[in-house]
Design a protein around this motif. Structure first.
Motif, PDB file in Angstrom:
ATOM      1  N   PRO A 102      -3.382   1.031   4.095  1.00  0.00           N
ATOM      2  CA  PRO A 102      -2.989   1.085   5.510  1.00  0.00           C
ATOM      3  C   PRO A 102      -3.068   2.475   6.123  1.00  0.00           C
ATOM      4  N   ALA A 103      -3.035   3.526   5.287  1.00  0.00           N
ATOM      5  CA  ALA A 103      -2.940   4.890   5.813  1.00  0.00           C
ATOM      6  C   ALA A 103      -4.285   5.547   6.051  1.00  0.00           C
ATOM      7  N   ALA A 104      -5.355   5.107   5.373  1.00  0.00           N
ATOM      8  CA  ALA A 104      -6.639   5.818   5.441  1.00  0.00           C
ATOM      9  C   ALA A 104      -7.176   5.887   6.868  1.00  0.00           C
ATOM     10  N   ARG A 105      -7.101   4.776   7.565  1.00  0.00           N
ATOM     11  CA  ARG A 105      -7.602   4.703   8.942  1.00  0.00           C
ATOM     12  C   ARG A 105      -6.755   5.545   9.887  1.00  0.00           C
ATOM     13  N   VAL A 106      -5.455   5.606   9.600  1.00  0.00           N
ATOM     14  CA  VAL A 106      -4.537   6.405  10.420  1.00  0.00           C
ATOM     15  C   VAL A 106      -4.887   7.882  10.289  1.00  0.00           C
ATOM     16  N   LEU A 107      -5.124   8.327   9.069  1.00  0.00           N
ATOM     17  CA  LEU A 107      -5.496   9.730   8.847  1.00  0.00           C
ATOM     18  C   LEU A 107      -6.843  10.042   9.497  1.00  0.00           C
ATOM     19  N   LEU A 108      -7.764   9.077   9.455  1.00  0.00           N
ATOM     20  CA  LEU A 108      -9.058   9.274  10.112  1.00  0.00           C
ATOM     21  C   LEU A 108      -8.877   9.452  11.616  1.00  0.00           C
ATOM     22  N   ALA A 109      -8.069   8.614  12.233  1.00  0.00           N
ATOM     23  CA  ALA A 109      -7.823   8.733  13.674  1.00  0.00           C
ATOM     24  C   ALA A 109      -7.195  10.080  14.008  1.00  0.00           C
ATOM     25  N   ARG A 110      -6.223  10.494  13.204  1.00  0.00           N
ATOM     26  CA  ARG A 110      -5.552  11.775  13.456  1.00  0.00           C
ATOM     27  C   ARG A 110      -6.498  12.954  13.309  1.00  0.00           C
TER      28      ARG A 110
ATOM     29  N   ILE B 144     -12.675  -0.313  18.348  1.00  0.00           N
ATOM     30  CA  ILE B 144     -13.810  -0.123  17.450  1.00  0.00           C
ATOM     31  C   ILE B 144     -13.347  -0.456  16.037  1.00  0.00           C
ATOM     32  N   HIS B 145     -14.311  -0.665  15.132  1.00  0.00           N
ATOM     33  CA  HIS B 145     -13.969  -1.144  13.799  1.00  0.00           C
ATOM     34  C   HIS B 145     -13.896  -0.018  12.784  1.00  0.00           C
ATOM     35  N   SER B 146     -12.947  -0.132  11.883  1.00  0.00           N
ATOM     36  CA  SER B 146     -12.758   0.820  10.796  1.00  0.00           C
ATOM     37  C   SER B 146     -13.975   0.834   9.880  1.00  0.00           C
ATOM     38  N   PRO B 147     -14.291   2.006   9.322  1.00  0.00           N
ATOM     39  CA  PRO B 147     -15.400   2.065   8.364  1.00  0.00           C
ATOM     40  C   PRO B 147     -14.996   1.706   6.937  1.00  0.00           C
ATOM     41  N   PHE B 148     -13.696   1.625   6.649  1.00  0.00           N
ATOM     42  CA  PHE B 148     -13.239   1.480   5.270  1.00  0.00           C
ATOM     43  C   PHE B 148     -13.416   0.052   4.761  1.00  0.00           C
ATOM     44  N   THR B 149     -13.941  -0.054   3.538  1.00  0.00           N
ATOM     45  CA  THR B 149     -14.184  -1.354   2.922  1.00  0.00           C
ATOM     46  C   THR B 149     -13.282  -1.545   1.711  1.00  0.00           C
ATOM     47  N   THR B 150     -13.229  -2.778   1.229  1.00  0.00           N
ATOM     48  CA  THR B 150     -12.503  -3.035  -0.007  1.00  0.00           C
ATOM     49  C   THR B 150     -13.111  -2.240  -1.157  1.00  0.00           C
TER      50      THR B 150
ATOM     51  N   THR C 273      -6.696  -9.305  -1.592  1.00  0.00           N
ATOM     52  CA  THR C 273      -7.151  -8.082  -2.257  1.00  0.00           C
ATOM     53  C   THR C 273      -6.006  -7.220  -2.781  1.00  0.00           C
ATOM     54  N   GLY C 274      -4.764  -7.675  -2.610  1.00  0.00           N
ATOM     55  CA  GLY C 274      -3.630  -6.931  -3.156  1.00  0.00           C
ATOM     56  C   GLY C 274      -3.130  -5.802  -2.292  1.00  0.00           C
ATOM     57  N   ALA C 275      -3.475  -5.800  -1.012  1.00  0.00           N
ATOM     58  CA  ALA C 275      -2.967  -4.791  -0.082  1.00  0.00           C
ATOM     59  C   ALA C 275      -1.498  -5.069   0.235  1.00  0.00           C
ATOM     60  N   PRO C 276      -0.807  -4.109   0.833  1.00  0.00           N
ATOM     61  CA  PRO C 276       0.584  -4.350   1.238  1.00  0.00           C
ATOM     62  C   PRO C 276       0.672  -5.407   2.340  1.00  0.00           C
ATOM     63  N   PRO C 277       1.871  -5.918   2.609  1.00  0.00           N
ATOM     64  CA  PRO C 277       2.047  -6.886   3.698  1.00  0.00           C
ATOM     65  C   PRO C 277       1.789  -6.261   5.071  1.00  0.00           C
ATOM     66  N   VAL C 278       1.691  -7.127   6.074  1.00  0.00           N
ATOM     67  CA  VAL C 278       1.301  -6.695   7.416  1.00  0.00           C
ATOM     68  C   VAL C 278       2.246  -5.637   7.976  1.00  0.00           C
ATOM     69  N   ASP C 279       3.557  -5.806   7.755  1.00  0.00           N
ATOM     70  CA  ASP C 279       4.495  -4.849   8.344  1.00  0.00           C
ATOM     71  C   ASP C 279       4.324  -3.452   7.772  1.00  0.00           C
ATOM     72  N   TYR C 280       3.789  -3.340   6.565  1.00  0.00           N
ATOM     73  CA  TYR C 280       3.494  -2.029   5.992  1.00  0.00           C
ATOM     74  C   TYR C 280       2.407  -1.316   6.792  1.00  0.00           C
ATOM     75  N   TYR C 281       1.447  -2.088   7.309  1.00  0.00           N
ATOM     76  CA  TYR C 281       0.396  -1.504   8.145  1.00  0.00           C
ATOM     77  C   TYR C 281       0.991  -0.936   9.429  1.00  0.00           C
ATOM     78  N   VAL C 282       1.965  -1.646   9.981  1.00  0.00           N
ATOM     79  CA  VAL C 282       2.629  -1.161  11.197  1.00  0.00           C
ATOM     80  C   VAL C 282       3.379   0.131  10.896  1.00  0.00           C
ATOM     81  N   ASP C 283       4.134   0.144   9.812  1.00  0.00           N
ATOM     82  CA  ASP C 283       4.900   1.337   9.456  1.00  0.00           C
ATOM     83  C   ASP C 283       3.990   2.518   9.154  1.00  0.00           C
ATOM     84  N   ALA C 284       2.850   2.261   8.505  1.00  0.00           N
ATOM     85  CA  ALA C 284       1.916   3.342   8.181  1.00  0.00           C
ATOM     86  C   ALA C 284       1.328   3.961   9.444  1.00  0.00           C
TER      87      ALA C 284
END
Length: 275
Positions: free
Chosen positions: A163-171, A109-115, A194-205
């Motif tokens: 990268p963390a907002a969606r993780v906290l929502l899932a938890r 399913i898709h995240s609700p968070f937008t830029t 948009t200036g977000a962290p690199p992809v590997d940061y999403y994995v670590d988060a």
């Protein structure tokens, strides 16, 4: 570089038509598989059981991890309108009905968070909590149904800059049926544009909450869904981050050119990162 026996096995996100083309490749290593026929409202409101029956026939002999991409067109899971939330709940329950028919154990399913949310959500006190509450209202029955049939809901980043907002929502659901997905191309777009962290940061988060990865390449300007190797995603960094996990997420190549998906897989394999 790790020996080939130590690297993960790539899977694929396919439609009924492209599954028929790549069936042998999927069954050869019992690769993870995501079916992409059931996010269409036309399919869900039509003879979706016949579609499911054909897919089940193609999956004869398949023992790998099976999932589907759930519905997402035309809605978000955090709508402020209760009538819209009821429609979204209904659509997602339809997706889980298809999961149950196929024996699928995961639905994207898709995240609700937008830029926009990244810069504006916290302007008004309580807005972040209110967003979470609306998502819980939308997904309450969906999560219960997923738990009952042994299926995970994995929340995929779309516009997510944090990268963390969606993780906290899932938890926040405190349920084994709600976990996290990463789309590498979406994350790389967010990083470059948009200036977000690199992809590997999403994995670590995500850490060991990560249960699912869409592998696609892009130039970072838009959501290309190119074959791996055709864009600028830093695959070595991504797979190093994945190698730090214990959760063994499903790794599914999700591209527009599904016919040539094995060329993308060959690129990752040539880098010694997966097979």
């Amino acid at each position: 570089m790790a020996a080939s026996t130590d690297v993960p096995i790539l899977g694929a996100a396919l439609t009924k038509e492209t599954l028929a083309i790549h069936r042998g490749w999927i069954l050869e290593k019992q690769r993870d598989l995501e079916i992409q026929d059931f996010f269409s409202s036309a399919t869900l409101d039509g003879d979706w059981r016949s579609v499911g029956a054909e897919i089940r026939r193609l999956l004869d002999g398949y023992t790998g991890r099976l999932g589907i991409h759930g519905p997402f067109w035309g809605f978000k899971i955090d709508s402020q309108d209760p009538l819209i939330r009821a429609v979204v709940t209904r659509r997602l329950l339809q997706g889980l009905e298809a999961c149950e028919m196929l024996g699928a154990t995961q639905m994207v399913i898709h995240s609700p968070f937008t830029t926009w949310d990244y810069n504006n959500l916290d302007i008004n006190p309580g807005s972040r909590h209110a967003l979470s509450e609306r998502v819980h209202l939308t997904l309450k029955d969906v999560v219960q149904r997923a738990e009952n049939i042994g299926c995970e809901l994995v929340i995929e980043n779309i516009e997510d800059k944090d990268p963390a907002a969606r993780v906290l929502l899932a938890r926040s659901f405190n349920s084994t049926a709600v976990r996290v997905s990463i789309d590498t191309g979406h994350a790389h777009y967010a990083h470059v544009s948009t200036g977000a962290p690199p992809v590997d940061y999403y994995v670590d988060a995500a850490g060991d909450d990560l249960a699912h990865v869409h592998i696609q390449d892009t130039d970072g300007y838009s959501d290309r869904h190119w074959l791996p190797g055709d864009g600028s995603v830093r695959w070595a960094a991504v797979f190093r981050a994945l190698g730090r996990l214990s959760s063994k997420p499903r790794l599914l190549i999700e591209v527009k050119d599904q016919i040539n998906i094995r060329r993308g897989a060959a690129h990752i394999e040539a880098l010694g990162l997966a097979v």
